[in-house]
Write an enzyme that holds these catalytic residues in place. Structure first.
Site, PDB file in Angstrom:
ATOM      1  N   GLU A 140      38.704  34.719  39.292  1.00  0.00           N
ATOM      2  CA  GLU A 140      37.710  34.089  38.426  1.00  0.00           C
ATOM      3  C   GLU A 140      37.898  34.544  36.978  1.00  0.00           C
ATOM      4  OE1 GLU A 140      33.802  34.768  40.003  1.00  0.00           O
ATOM      5  OE2 GLU A 140      32.779  33.962  38.254  1.00  0.00           O
ATOM      6  N   LYS A 147      34.778  42.926  40.977  1.00  0.00           N
ATOM      7  CA  LYS A 147      35.051  42.799  39.553  1.00  0.00           C
ATOM      8  C   LYS A 147      36.328  43.577  39.250  1.00  0.00           C
ATOM      9  CE  LYS A 147      31.328  40.556  38.168  1.00  0.00           C
ATOM     10  NZ  LYS A 147      31.401  39.280  37.420  1.00  0.00           N
ATOM     11  N   ASP A 160      36.978  38.858  40.070  1.00  0.00           N
ATOM     12  CA  ASP A 160      36.412  38.266  38.849  1.00  0.00           C
ATOM     13  C   ASP A 160      36.702  39.195  37.678  1.00  0.00           C
ATOM     14  OD1 ASP A 160      34.953  37.035  36.866  1.00  0.00           O
ATOM     15  OD2 ASP A 160      33.010  37.140  37.888  1.00  0.00           O
ATOM     16  N   SER A 181      28.856  39.969  44.955  1.00  0.00           N
ATOM     17  CA  SER A 181      29.663  40.351  43.810  1.00  0.00           C
ATOM     18  C   SER A 181      29.504  41.858  43.641  1.00  0.00           C
ATOM     19  CB  SER A 181      29.155  39.610  42.569  1.00  0.00           C
ATOM     20  OG  SER A 181      29.839  40.058  41.416  1.00  0.00           O
ATOM     21  N   GLY A 234      26.136  33.636  40.186  1.00  0.00           N
ATOM     22  CA  GLY A 234      24.872  34.359  40.042  1.00  0.00           C
ATOM     23  C   GLY A 234      24.835  35.098  38.727  1.00  0.00           C
ATOM     24  N   ASP A 260      34.590  30.325  35.083  1.00  0.00           N
ATOM     25  CA  ASP A 260      33.160  30.617  34.965  1.00  0.00           C
ATOM     26  C   ASP A 260      32.805  30.418  33.485  1.00  0.00           C
ATOM     27  OD1 ASP A 260      30.660  31.828  34.674  1.00  0.00           O
ATOM     28  OD2 ASP A 260      31.154  33.677  35.713  1.00  0.00           O
ATOM     29  N   LYS A 307      33.396  39.586  46.573  1.00  0.00           N
ATOM     30  CA  LYS A 307      34.039  39.444  45.257  1.00  0.00           C
ATOM     31  C   LYS A 307      34.002  40.810  44.606  1.00  0.00           C
ATOM     32  CE  LYS A 307      32.091  37.573  40.948  1.00  0.00           C
ATOM     33  NZ  LYS A 307      31.457  36.357  40.359  1.00  0.00           N
ATOM     34  N   LYS A 356      26.964  27.723  37.418  1.00  0.00           N
ATOM     35  CA  LYS A 356      25.717  28.453  37.162  1.00  0.00           C
ATOM     36  C   LYS A 356      24.882  27.492  36.336  1.00  0.00           C
ATOM     37  CE  LYS A 356      27.967  32.993  36.856  1.00  0.00           C
ATOM     38  NZ  LYS A 356      28.418  34.062  35.945  1.00  0.00           N
TER      39      LYS A 356
HETATM   40  O1  OSB Z   1      30.697  36.761  36.023  1.00  0.00           O
HETATM   41  O2  OSB Z   1      29.759  36.034  37.757  1.00  0.00           O
HETATM   42  C1  OSB Z   1      29.741  36.753  36.765  1.00  0.00           C
HETATM   43  C2  OSB Z   1      26.576  38.906  36.780  1.00  0.00           C
HETATM   44  C3  OSB Z   1      26.229  38.855  35.442  1.00  0.00           C
HETATM   45  C4  OSB Z   1      27.032  38.174  34.564  1.00  0.00           C
HETATM   46  C5  OSB Z   1      28.186  37.531  35.019  1.00  0.00           C
HETATM   47  C6  OSB Z   1      28.526  37.558  36.360  1.00  0.00           C
HETATM   48  C7  OSB Z   1      27.727  38.294  37.246  1.00  0.00           C
HETATM   49  C8  OSB Z   1      28.035  38.471  38.652  1.00  0.00           C
HETATM   50  C9  OSB Z   1      26.896  38.845  39.568  1.00  0.00           C
HETATM   51  O3  OSB Z   1      29.152  38.431  39.116  1.00  0.00           O
HETATM   52  C10 OSB Z   1      26.476  37.735  40.444  1.00  0.00           C
HETATM   53  C11 OSB Z   1      25.169  38.039  41.130  1.00  0.00           C
HETATM   54  O4  OSB Z   1      25.216  38.731  42.140  1.00  0.00           O
HETATM   55  O5  OSB Z   1      24.115  37.592  40.655  1.00  0.00           O
HETATM   56 MG    MG Z   2      32.099  35.370  36.781  1.00  0.00          MG
END
Ligand code: OSB
Ligand code: MG
Length: 370
Positions: free
Chosen positions: A214, A164, A189, A136, A291, A239, A162, A263
């Site tokens: 996402e 953001k 995402d 991510s 994650g 999510d 992925k 998660k």
């Molecule tokens: O939206 O998936 C998410 C991290 C913190 C809060 C929300 C998210 C995330 C990530 C990071 O996308 C995922 C990771 O590498 O742990």
């Molecule tokens: Mg997410």
């Protein structure tokens, strides 16, 4: 069977190797609670994914500390459980607070697996010996920086990228990635940064053949996601909107998503994650493991859960070195050049926690004995 005779909370802070930016803000470190449950001198560990702020979810480290100390502790301390799957139902009177519940519940799974001398994945019912890893990548200061990050992660072997997105950092970013890196497995995402008014803008992403988008809309929405999915071809993955098995069933029934990010912290732990995983499978909905910037302890839990069969897409479970150097575990989680992570085979979560590093990162502690 295990009787919980000790509960310990530790509040930790660890600096991130690099800042992580989502549509709701930029983080430079992570503050989180480590939960230990003890039974006859054996310890199980759980990592609470609640952050210092209520920006991803309503829970924070402070609310989780309060809920565990003042409500969950009395429901588990001094109690005997036949199986760790019995912990979540024992907390039923407490509404919400999934992250607080999950941290304790997951510690119970680690404890039960250690007591039985088996790796956690065996107790969870998973059979894979390796899992597929994706990364991510947060919002960057420039498209050049984003390209550099993707180059690094591709070279490391990660199987899916992925990125953001948020308004102002979306179509151009995806266009750049496709132009520079071709047909790589790619998803985005939004962390709830859009509204249904952006539907035609989001439809502009359809031409890039993304694996999924996402959580484009509000954190508690299902209806607008269903409406959006009727207007875009890119599969929607939820999510934030999925916090219970029930909400997942509702989302699936409404057509609000075609994919679900699991998660365990967001849904109340491993047992609820397994139920969600099974429910999704029965409806032909693919799941993958999300994650929360976990340390190696939470990351190890995630690896074990990802061994279940319906985790068919690479997870946001990357190497320790992307997050914390050093990690709380030694050795850290490593990703092999083929983009996979070996599932630990020792008892419980199967990683070695470095007690000195945990101590050094600790800000506050609390302990109760039965
Ligand atoms: O939206 O998936 C998410 C991290 C913190 C809060 C929300 C998210 C995330 C990530 C990071 O996308 C995922 C990771 O590498 O742990
Ligand atoms: Mg997410």
């Amino acid at each position: 069977m295990f009787r919980v005779d000790r509960l310990e909370l530790r509040l930790l802070r660890l600096p991130l190797v690099a800042f992580f930016e989502t549509s709701f803000g930029r983080s430079y470190d992570r503050t989180f609670i480590l939960v230990t449950l003890g039974s006859d001198g054996i310890d199980g560990l759980g990592e609470c994914v609640a952050d210092a702020n209520p920006f991803y979810s309503a829970e924070t480290t402070t609310t989780a500390w309060h809920i565990i100390k003042d409500f969950i502790a009395s429901l588990v301390l001094g109690r005997s459980f036949e199986h760790p799957r019995d912990v979540y139902p024992a907390l039923r009177r407490i509404r919400g607070h999934q992250m607080a519940k999950a941290a304790v519940e997951m510690a119970a799974w680690d404890l039960a697996a250690r007591k039985a001398g088996v790796p956690l994945h065996a107790l969870l019912g998973g059979s894979r010996t390796s899992i597929e890893s994706g990364v991510s990548i947060g919002i960057q200061d420039s498209l050049e920086q984003l390209a550099g990050k993707i180059e690094t992660e591709r070279a490391a072997g990660y199987r899916r990228i992925k990125i953001k997105i948020k308004p102002g950092w979306d179509v151009d970013a995806v266009e750049m990635v496709r132009a520079k890196f071709g047909d790589i497995p790619l998803m985005v995402d939004a962390n709830a940064a859009y509204t249904l008014d952006h539907a035609s803008h989001l439809a502009a992403l359809d031409r890039f053949s993304l694996m999924m988008i996402e959580q484009p809309l509000e954190y508690d929405d299902l209806r607008d996601h269903a409406a959006l999915q009727r207007q875009i071809r890119t599969p929607i993955c939820l999510d934030e909107s999925i916090h219970t098995v029930r909400s997942a069933e509702e989302a699936i029934a409404m057509g609000a998503c075609r994919i679900i990010n699991i998660k365990p912290g967001r849904v109340g732990g491993h047992a609820e994650s397994i139920k969600l995983h099974d429910a999704a499978a029965s409806h032909g909905i693919a799941v993958w493991h999300g994650g929360m910037l976990e340390s190696g302890i939470g990351r190890a839990h995630n690896i074990h859960l990802s061994t279940l069969p319906n985790f068919t897409l690479p997870g946001d479970i990357a190497a320790s070195r992307r997050y914390y150097v050093p990690d709380l575990i030694e050795p850290g989680i490593d990703v092999r050049t083929d983009g996979t992570i070996a599932v630990p085979q020792g008892p419980g979560i199967g990683v070695n926690v470095d007690a000195d590093r945990v101590r050094a990162a600790t800000i506050d502690t609390y302990e109760l004995r039965a």
